[in-house]
Motif scaffolding. Sequence first.
Motif, PDB file in Angstrom:
ATOM      1  N   GLN A 104      -6.582   1.103  -5.731  1.00  0.00           N
ATOM      2  CA  GLN A 104      -7.396   0.093  -5.064  1.00  0.00           C
ATOM      3  C   GLN A 104      -8.857   0.443  -5.305  1.00  0.00           C
ATOM      4  O   GLN A 104      -9.186   1.598  -5.593  1.00  0.00           O
ATOM      5  CB  GLN A 104      -7.107   0.022  -3.563  1.00  0.00           C
ATOM      6  CG  GLN A 104      -7.474   1.273  -2.763  1.00  0.00           C
ATOM      7  CD  GLN A 104      -6.989   1.199  -1.333  1.00  0.00           C
ATOM      8  OE1 GLN A 104      -5.789   1.169  -1.068  1.00  0.00           O
ATOM      9  NE2 GLN A 104      -7.922   1.170  -0.391  1.00  0.00           N
ATOM     10  N   ALA A 162       0.851  -1.180   0.000  1.00  0.00           N
ATOM     11  CA  ALA A 162       0.000   0.000   0.000  1.00  0.00           C
ATOM     12  C   ALA A 162       0.895   1.240   0.000  1.00  0.00           C
ATOM     13  O   ALA A 162       2.110   1.142   0.240  1.00  0.00           O
ATOM     14  CB  ALA A 162      -0.922  -0.017   1.220  1.00  0.00           C
ATOM     15  N   LEU A 210      -5.330   3.899   6.074  1.00  0.00           N
ATOM     16  CA  LEU A 210      -4.048   3.294   5.729  1.00  0.00           C
ATOM     17  C   LEU A 210      -3.229   2.993   6.966  1.00  0.00           C
ATOM     18  O   LEU A 210      -2.743   1.865   7.151  1.00  0.00           O
ATOM     19  CB  LEU A 210      -3.276   4.231   4.787  1.00  0.00           C
ATOM     20  CG  LEU A 210      -1.844   3.819   4.438  1.00  0.00           C
ATOM     21  CD1 LEU A 210      -1.856   2.580   3.570  1.00  0.00           C
ATOM     22  CD2 LEU A 210      -1.114   4.958   3.726  1.00  0.00           C
ATOM     23  N   ARG A 244      -1.391  -5.005  -0.380  1.00  0.00           N
ATOM     24  CA  ARG A 244      -2.635  -5.229  -1.120  1.00  0.00           C
ATOM     25  C   ARG A 244      -2.498  -6.502  -1.934  1.00  0.00           C
ATOM     26  O   ARG A 244      -1.484  -6.721  -2.599  1.00  0.00           O
ATOM     27  CB  ARG A 244      -2.908  -4.035  -2.046  1.00  0.00           C
ATOM     28  CG  ARG A 244      -4.121  -4.206  -2.953  1.00  0.00           C
ATOM     29  CD  ARG A 244      -4.391  -2.918  -3.739  1.00  0.00           C
ATOM     30  NE  ARG A 244      -5.499  -3.082  -4.673  1.00  0.00           N
ATOM     31  CZ  ARG A 244      -5.361  -3.228  -5.993  1.00  0.00           C
ATOM     32  NH1 ARG A 244      -4.149  -3.223  -6.527  1.00  0.00           N
ATOM     33  NH2 ARG A 244      -6.419  -3.370  -6.761  1.00  0.00           N
ATOM     34  N   PHE A 293      -6.405  -7.080   1.975  1.00  0.00           N
ATOM     35  CA  PHE A 293      -5.258  -6.370   2.540  1.00  0.00           C
ATOM     36  C   PHE A 293      -4.707  -7.153   3.726  1.00  0.00           C
ATOM     37  O   PHE A 293      -5.452  -7.749   4.512  1.00  0.00           O
ATOM     38  CB  PHE A 293      -5.665  -4.956   2.986  1.00  0.00           C
ATOM     39  CG  PHE A 293      -6.059  -4.070   1.837  1.00  0.00           C
ATOM     40  CD1 PHE A 293      -5.116  -3.290   1.188  1.00  0.00           C
ATOM     41  CD2 PHE A 293      -7.372  -4.051   1.384  1.00  0.00           C
ATOM     42  CE1 PHE A 293      -5.478  -2.487   0.112  1.00  0.00           C
ATOM     43  CE2 PHE A 293      -7.744  -3.251   0.305  1.00  0.00           C
ATOM     44  CZ  PHE A 293      -6.788  -2.473  -0.323  1.00  0.00           C
TER      45      PHE A 293
END
Length: 337
Positions: free
Chosen positions: A284, A203, A324, A211, A224
């Motif tokens: 994504q 990521a 994130l 990912r 993920f």
Amino acid sequence: MDSLSQIALGAAVGVAVMGRRTAVWKAAAWGAVAGTLPDLDVLIDHGDPIRNMVLHRAETHAPFWLTLFALPFGALVAWLSGQRTLWRRWMLAMWLALVTHPLLDAMTVYGTQLGLPFTNHPYGVGSVFIIDPAYTLPLLVGTLWALRSGGTGRGLAANAAGLVLSTAYLAWGVWAQQHVTQVARAALAAQGIVAERLLVTPAPLNTLLWRVVAVQGDAYHEGFRSVLDRGPAMAFDRFDRGTALWPAVQALDGAQRIAAFSHGFYALDATDGRLHITDLRMGQQPAYVFRFAIAQRQGDAWVPLPVAEQLGMRPAVGRAWAWLWRRALGQPVPPPR
């Protein structure tokens, strides 16, 4: 990688190779120039966004051509630096600064055509994101230390340490990628998903969160995994690839290029009377950088657009950033959609 990382790598390589043979600032400056030169191909307009995408990181990123270029370029740098007797050392420094650029690029998922002119296969390990401060900072600190010290032993040692640490970080990324790949394969098998193609890539801005994209027939599954996650379980979301639309565009140059360049990690969709193709490797769901409109509906047929249109999307920064780092630290929060 991003331009700053390539500049920092080129400068660090220049300083390491030239050592005390020249002023540190000269070695760093010329190394930075050499580290930037391969990316000047972005100034070439091939007349179509898809061609611009797939023809980036081509001839200017091929070690064969860069080696031939490094010979006269290194001699020119030696002459401009007033050190003609050191032309061999300058050639070596410039060659290494040039060829480390595509080698670093090949660690990202984009695709670098290292084998030209013998093959145009786009190589991409995909073990580091295109921008990662943890890779770039050691190079910057080491080179700046060398510059401030005026080429003393400690400064040169700091520069070398920056190169060692940044390279070690790349090695860590490869290990983490392999670890997550093993976990992902087991999790997919447990859920009865037979992956025809499997992509594992970090990521943004880190190598903690990864990912995973598994292509299975007319669908792809996205999940993920953080290296800090506990247990073998992984959650995957299923999305349609739009493979039923492929016969309508399979003859189009742009569709063929994306299908090949993405190694099969692409999806098709029809929205508002237009047919789109998306490279699933960068971004994504639902935000992807490389999404193109390639045809429009006319009656019962799809008519190719004269020129493809890039319609890349980026996620809402605030929501994406918050997710994130929470997810990278192992918190089981669902991705923003």
